[in-house]
Design an enzyme around this catalytic site. Sequence first.
Site, PDB file in Angstrom:
ATOM      1  CB  ALA A   1       1.430   5.051   6.861  1.00  0.00           C
TER       2      ALA A   1
ATOM      3  CG  ASN B   1      -1.983   1.001   1.137  1.00  0.00           C
ATOM      4  OD1 ASN B   1      -2.089   1.884   0.370  1.00  0.00           O
ATOM      5  ND2 ASN B   1      -3.097   0.721   1.795  1.00  0.00           N
ATOM      6  CG  ASP B   2       1.733   2.834   3.735  1.00  0.00           C
ATOM      7  OD1 ASP B   2       0.710   3.495   3.304  1.00  0.00           O
ATOM      8  OD2 ASP B   2       2.105   2.504   4.979  1.00  0.00           O
ATOM      9  CB  VAL B   3       6.143   0.374  -0.972  1.00  0.00           C
ATOM     10  CG1 VAL B   3       6.654   0.344   0.259  1.00  0.00           C
ATOM     11  CG2 VAL B   3       5.324  -0.720  -1.341  1.00  0.00           C
ATOM     12  CB  VAL B   4       2.182   1.186  -4.890  1.00  0.00           C
ATOM     13  CG1 VAL B   4       3.206  -0.025  -5.033  1.00  0.00           C
ATOM     14  CG2 VAL B   4       1.025   0.720  -3.856  1.00  0.00           C
TER      15      VAL B   4
END
Lengths: 477, 96
Positions: free
Chosen positions: A444, A403-406
Amino acid sequence: MLEKLQPLINYIYIIASVLFVIGLKMMNRAVTARKGNLVSAVGMALAIIATCLLMGMEFRWILVGAVVGSAIGAVSSYAVKMTAMPEMVGIFNGFGGLASMLVSWAELVKWRSMGWEAYARTLDPGGNASAVFAAVAIAFTVVVGAVTFSGSMVAFLKLAEWIPGKPLLFKGQNIVNGLIVLTVVGGIIYFCLDPVSPAAYAVFMVLMVVGLALGITSVIPIGGADMPVVISLLNSYSGIAATTAGFIILNNGLIVAGSLVGASGIILTQIMCKAMNRSLANVLFSGFGAVTESSGTAVKGEVKALSAEDAFYVLEAASSVVFVPGYGMAVAQAQHVVRELGQLLEKNGAEVKYCIHPVAGRMPGHMNVLLAEANVPYEQLVEPGDVNPVIGTVDVAIVIGANDVVNPAAREDKTSPLWGMPIINVDEAKTCIVLKRSMRAGFAGVENPLFFKENTRMLFGDAKASISALVSEFKAE
Amino acid sequence: MLGLLFFVFVLAVFLGFELIAKVPSQLHTPLMSGSNAISGITIVGALVAAGQPHGGDFVTVLGTIAVAAAMINVVGGYLVTDRMLAMFKHKDGGAK
């Protein structure tokens, strides 16, 4: 016989240290890594043997401890699932810290009961030991060892989800941490002034308890997505604790091995922080994710869901596919079906890559281990830097539980907490399929505009079930 | 003696930085768990505490627990690293 061996023992420690260095060096490359680990294990065995050759050793209790410890270590290392690797590494690390803490305690008790003169001779028969130096080393070891131990245990509990992985913040947390640090500094100074006084023993106990408390209060506020940083940092601490223990008993082998671990842990920590575009201080003190009420601009747009059947048609027509795995793949244990789908896509003529963000998952390299377990050749595992420049030519990017890394907000939204973090630009692929359990925000707690993009399709459900459905669609072909 | 120990310490820290700085990210986990096993070197201190009859029974007790804890770290750390790295080798495409 034994007496003649004594001068040799130091040389064995040197050989052991050299083997640690060579072993670590060999672990830099995939082809030599396994042998490197073995070389380092031989070094450890030599160090243990050398210590057993010391004069006046009795083995009854050593055997008890060694048998119990080896059995627990061996059984758990074979029983652990690859998806549970982060908590396993964390808990092993904690035991290293515990051992260092206990060693410093034992040394202090020895010192107090034997008196400095006699104790100094056990440290260095040449009579070069210094009382102040030993006291400082004892004080540092107990604190660092205690922080490593309790911090690792909290990390373990969080990763195993026995306690919530969310950042737990309480009011005045930084004040409490500040007070703890002050107590530690004051305690160390007081202790070192006169380590054999009765009060000093009490202060030592305070240092131990406060160290344990500090480990808990400093890891508790850190969210699951920041765990890669914490795990590498705790790894570094355990090395530092071993080094300072080496300074107590004046042992070069301990100092060298401990420093190697301490330094490597710090390097890994830095790499992890860079991958999130955040400073170490920010990770440790911000309780990232706990303050997400105001995180970023609200996202507008429509979420477009698609069925496994539709996803199959999209994939069947694709000539290049990039998988982007995240922690969700680990939770769903989906790595094997992912590899199966990858192979089917290759058979179908598509070029398949797996793009792994450095902080995807809960420890450095977490996704690499899982995909390796599923027999994905490591040539297919690529880094964001390899994929991002050509992402426009990729037909389908499949996001599995990441999620956060994309999250494109890292690029587009200056108000987002993720702003500036290097991400995988899956939103720029021709089509992006996101596998997701529900519309919840990531660890996050940040909204992800990716889900609302024109070229994004959501495939809702358990990642493993969804991928399996795709696999059977391909097989039914 | 103490000066020499510090000298060794500083060199080892630099060596550690040099050794790790260029590790590819796919090896981060095994590397971490492998170096984690090395931090079990504190077993040396634990053995001395458990094995030498200085300072009385309490030292032996502390030493014995320390030996057990350090052995968990050492044995578990090396075995788990080996298990991971074994998987890295099983490639249909062969090694790089």
